[in-house]
Design an enzyme around this catalytic site. Structure first.
Site, PDB file in Angstrom:
ATOM      1  N   ASP A 295       0.871  -1.182   0.000  1.00  0.00           N
ATOM      2  CA  ASP A 295       0.000   0.000   0.000  1.00  0.00           C
ATOM      3  C   ASP A 295       0.906   1.230   0.000  1.00  0.00           C
ATOM      4  OD1 ASP A 295      -2.271   1.861   0.563  1.00  0.00           O
ATOM      5  OD2 ASP A 295      -3.333  -0.015   0.929  1.00  0.00           O
ATOM      6  N   HIS A 318       2.391   1.788  -3.205  1.00  0.00           N
ATOM      7  CA  HIS A 318       1.417   2.685  -3.818  1.00  0.00           C
ATOM      8  C   HIS A 318       1.870   4.135  -3.710  1.00  0.00           C
ATOM      9  CE1 HIS A 318      -2.172  -0.366  -3.425  1.00  0.00           C
ATOM     10  NE2 HIS A 318      -1.149  -0.840  -4.112  1.00  0.00           N
TER      11      HIS A 318
END
Length: 487
Positions: A295, A318
């Protein structure tokens, strides 16, 4: 006469030595060490100086590319790594002395709690989890207030129970290690914090983990590995933190946080494993760390201000995100965020701001400078239509995004998505966006020359690669209406 002169000379020397005995005999004194004062990059609450221990003999985690400096240019006013040899033995609280086994199988929770309780009452104390041992403990809140200068030092392995079935039913499954109501506390060491996240990631409720790649409904709580809550003047440095069931490290309601030389890692497809998440937290420095996960490397939530990020290598991940903000029509205020001298590689996003429709508040004073992209999708992304389901309704209210600067952003992008995407609210435009020396080329394939802008206003100080012709000059006609959204 000559003899008289010699005698007078000797008498003078003896008198000088008698009056200044320190010149002939040194005396030992024990002085409590204090940290060397230096200017912090961000304001922090005034507090007594913490002790300055000696750095442990561990190799710091350094970024692998020259663009990242090894140390911040303005070091904050925090102590350096502690090492037990620098403390009197009565200040070291070794968990082995409190009954810890350290074989990776026995439950050592009580030993850690007892060592913490004893150390909490002693100034400049060290809770020590020594090297060559593996300690398993269950969910624990290490609470204060404690005497200043407390150090939690992990030189061995400190790990969670192995998955949901091993998690005690009486324990919270939303958090593992919690540090609460502390001031001048340091979390450090040459060891590893192990989250044993695989069995949590494989729960059917996780994205694509259900039957036939579906996501099953139902409760899906998973513990954040480390949480600091309502604490001030914190230092976290030198540790390896890996395989968290959810967020690796979370700061909530804190002020005066210094993070450096961390190695945070989990697999690229591990869901919701943000590296460092901060919310309602001010005066934060994150330096010289490497983060790879499933993430955001670093996520900045509502209520954050005065955050300095430098020398971080991020990815696969991310990227670095501000948000999400404004969920459930809430107000979100984020200001004075600086991200510089950073590498983002092999990531789904680069530098992202994400807000929900219907929110209020403001994101302002954001600087991204000297960022190197390596095969990154959505290198520069403002998404004011963020939604995690298909049922999001169009709403007129939005978080106001303004004073956003991208300077010296260079590297390569994944051609599956445009490298620049500014999707601003229909009713609350993004303003004062500045682009300077932005040069992004395809990692492979042809140059994608269609950056996307919607209701975005700003200036280009230099030509941008790829060319961005959709950024509007000046200010929107309805700018006066955004006053209701400012913080």
């Amino acid at each position: 006469m000559e003899h008289v002169t010699v005698i007078i000379l000797w008498i003078s020397i003896i008198l000088v030595l008698v009056q200044n005995p320190s010149n002939v005999q040194g005396r030992y004194h024990y002085h409590k060490k204090t940290s060397k004062g230096s200017q912090s990059p961000t304001p922090s609450p005034e507090s007594p100086q913490s002790p300055e221990p000696v750095a442990p003999p561990s190799t710091p985690v350094a970024p692998s590319t020259p663009v990242v400096p090894s140390t911040p240019s303005i070091p904050p006013n925090v102590p350096s790594d502690p090492y037990p040899g620098d403390y009197p033995t009565d200040c070291i609280f070794n968990v082995m002395s409190y009954g810890a086994v350290g074989d990776g199988d026995a439950d050592d929770t009580k030993a850690f709690r007892d060592a913490w309780k004893a150390a909490c009452a002693v100034e400049s104390a060290v809770v020590l989890a020594p090297s060559d041992y593996c300690f398993k403990i269950t969910s624990t809140i290490f609470s204060g207030p404690c005497k200043p200068g407390l150090v939690f030092q992990v030189d061995g392995i400190l790990m969670t129970p192995d998955g949901p079935k091993a998690w005690p039913k009486a324990d919270s499954n939303k958090q593992w290690l919690v540090f609460y109501r502390l001031d001048q506390m340091t979390f450090t060491g040459s060891g590893t914090i192990e989250g044993n996240g695989q069995k949590w990631w494989d729960l059917p409720c996780k994205p694509h983990r259900g039957p036939n790649g579906s996501t099953a409904s139902g409760p899906c709580d998973s513990p954040a590995l480390i949480r600091f809550f309502m604490s001030t003047n914190l230092v976290v440095k030198g540790l390896k933190i890996q395989n968290s069931p959810m967020f690796h490290m979370k700061f909530d309601g804190c002020e005066g946080v210094h993070i450096e030389r961390l190695l945070i890692s989990s697999p690229k497809l591990s869901p919701n494993t943000d590296g460092i998440h901060i919310e309602n937290t001010k005066s934060v420095g994150i330096y010289d760390s490497m983060i790879s996960n499933g993430d955001d490397c670093i996520s900045i939530g509502p209520g954050c201000a005065n955050v300095d990020i430098m020398g971080v290598t991020c990815g696969p991940s991310h990227g670095i995100s501000i948000g999400s903000l404004g969920v459930h029509n809430s107000q979100a205020c984020v200001s004075n965020i600086t991200v510089r001298n950073v590498v983002v590689r092999e990531s789904d996003n680069g530098l992202r701001i994400k807000t929900w429709q219907g929110g209020t508040g403001c994101v302002s004073g954001i600087l991204f400078e000297n960022i190197n992209m390596e095969n990154v999708m959505n290198c520069l992304l403002v998404d004011q239509y963020y939604c995690t389901s298909k049922g999001c309704m169009n709403q007129t209210s939005a978080v106001y995004v303004t004073d956003l600067t991208y300077r010296m952003i260079k590297g390569t992008y994944d051609v599956r998505k445009p490298p620049i995407h500014f999707a601003c609210s229909d009713t609350v435009a993004c303003t004062n966006i500045t682009l300077s020396e932005v040069e992004l080329y395809p990692y492979e394939g042809e140059l994608m020359d269609d950056p996307f802008c919607w209701n975005a206003y700003g200036t280009q100080e230099t030509p941008t690669i790829p060319p961005i012709e959709c950024l509007q000059d000046g200010q929107p006609e309805a700018l006066a209406e955004v006053a209701q959204y400012t913080c």
